[in-house]
Design an enzyme around this catalytic site. Structure first.
Site, mmCIF file in Angstrom:
data_model
loop_
_atom_site.group_PDB
_atom_site.id
_atom_site.type_symbol
_atom_site.label_atom_id
_atom_site.label_comp_id
_atom_site.label_asym_id
_atom_site.label_seq_id
_atom_site.Cartn_x
_atom_site.Cartn_y
_atom_site.Cartn_z
ATOM 1 N N THR A 44 0.827 -1.202 0.000
ATOM 2 C CA THR A 44 0.000 0.000 0.000
ATOM 3 C C THR A 44 0.862 1.252 0.000
ATOM 4 O OG1 THR A 44 -1.700 -1.173 1.256
ATOM 5 C CG2 THR A 44 -1.832 1.221 1.238
ATOM 6 N N TYR A 107 -13.024 -3.826 -2.691
ATOM 7 C CA TYR A 107 -14.174 -3.339 -3.450
ATOM 8 C C TYR A 107 -15.267 -4.380 -3.665
ATOM 9 C CZ TYR A 107 -17.042 -0.788 -6.756
ATOM 10 O OH TYR A 107 -18.108 -0.171 -7.358
ATOM 11 N N TYR A 133 -2.978 -10.345 4.321
ATOM 12 C CA TYR A 133 -2.971 -8.934 4.718
ATOM 13 C C TYR A 133 -4.415 -8.480 4.906
ATOM 14 C CZ TYR A 133 -2.042 -3.847 4.089
ATOM 15 O OH TYR A 133 -1.979 -2.485 4.222
ATOM 16 N N ARG A 138 -9.287 -0.065 4.466
ATOM 17 C CA ARG A 138 -9.058 0.267 3.064
ATOM 18 C C ARG A 138 -9.869 -0.603 2.100
ATOM 19 N NH1 ARG A 138 -4.884 3.391 0.979
ATOM 20 N NH2 ARG A 138 -3.510 4.324 2.519
ATOM 21 N N LYS A 161 -0.627 -10.146 8.209
ATOM 22 C CA LYS A 161 -0.473 -8.753 8.624
ATOM 23 C C LYS A 161 -1.863 -8.259 9.031
ATOM 24 C CE LYS A 161 0.539 -4.101 6.885
ATOM 25 N NZ LYS A 161 0.889 -3.287 5.681
ATOM 26 N N ILE A 203 4.902 -4.504 10.068
ATOM 27 C CA ILE A 203 5.072 -4.045 8.687
ATOM 28 C C ILE A 203 4.725 -2.567 8.732
ATOM 29 C CG2 ILE A 203 4.334 -4.294 6.296
ATOM 30 C CD1 ILE A 203 3.899 -7.270 6.835
#
Length: 291
Positions: A44, A107, A133, A138, A161, A203
């Site tokens: 990201t 999405y 992840y 997000r 993560k 991370i």
């Protein structure tokens, strides 16, 4: 097991938005000198969402080549289409990445079963260590601990993560996965507590700006040296907050440029850090002793 301070590396760009490979090389050397334990290429923070596939793979290859085996390189290869994620993961393996970081599909909001099948398909298609992840802020998609527990049974899915900042999940996921499954935080502000609870590292975005301090803090927390970790983290707390004053990686790219490590380049729809917020980031950088 990859552990410690794992920097989610920014992707340097020129003012017209082209990838700046010379600055990328310089950043990599900076992190190795400062004690960064591993690098994530094109996550990201590396603007994966605005690089095309050719650029994405070229940046991963450049990071792998420049690191040259000195520390692990984790390639960001997630996508919201399973086929695309498999393609990127195959290419990361071909250029020599040590592991891949795969974000939950964004999405399209899959079910928990859809998430399981997505990551299972990638793991079965590409024989490389893979790190899940989870960043629902997000992606609008939250992978639950029970789904992570199911996926942990697949041999080459080696860790997760967790970027939820929900610390109770550390114990939940550990109970569902076992001691050999790596738990990384993706939330700098709670990384100290996460590692004290048994996490294998962070991370980190903050590590782009203060890599030496972040490494020391994470190592101390992982060793259970709470007081030492807290003293270091107190210097970093301003950065943990200021680097998210606008959408990541806007503030961190400004900070790295301010340190003279790269130019002022970012891609639309992201914009350069507003003048109104620059002073807050600069104050945090001074507090951490990086300027």
């Amino acid at each position: 097991m990859i552990q410690g301070s794992i920097v989610a590396l920014v992707t340097p760009m020129t003012e017209d938005g082209a990838v700046d490979y010379k600055s990328l090389d310089r950043l990599i050397e900076f992190h190795i000198e400062q004690g960064t334990d591993a690098l994530v290429a094109v996550g990201t923070t590396g603007e994966s969402a605005t690089l095309d596939e050719q650029e994405h793979c070229a940046v991963i290859k450049r990071v792998v080549d420049q690191v040259n085996g000195r520390i692990p390189v984790i390639a960001g290869t997630g996508a919201n289409a399973t086929k695309e994620a498999i393609t990127l993961t195959k290419k990361a393996k071909q250029v020599g990445a040590d592991a891949c970081l795969l974000v939950t599909p964004y999405y399209n909001k899959p079910t928990q079963e859809g998430l399981y099948q997505h990551f299972k398909a990638i793991a079965e298609a590409v024989a490389i260590p893979q790190i899940l992840y989870n960043v629902p802020g997000r992606t609008a998609c939250d992978m639950l601990p029970e789904t992570i527990g199911r996926l942990a049974k697949i041999d080459n899915i080696i860790g997760v993560k967790e970027a939820t900042a929900e610390l109770q999940r550390v114990r939940q996921i550990r109970q569902l996965t076992g001691p050999d499954f790596a738990l990384y935080t993706g939330d700098d502000a709670s990384s100290l507590e996460f590692c004290l609870l048994g996490g294998q590292g962070s991370i980190t975005v903050t590590g782009n700006v203060a890599p030496g301090l972040v490494h020391e803090m994470i190592m101390a927390a992982m060793a259970g040296e709470k007081e030492k970790a807290e003293q270091i983290d107190a210097k970093l707390m301003g950065l943990h907050q200021a680097l998210f004053i606008e959408s990541n990686p806007i503030p961190v790219k400004w900070a790295v440029a301010e340190m003279g490590l790269m130019g002022q380049g970012i891609r639309l729809p992201l914009t350069w850090l507003s003048e109104a917020n620059q002073s807050q980031v600069k104050v945090a950088m001074r507090q951490a002793g990086v300027v």
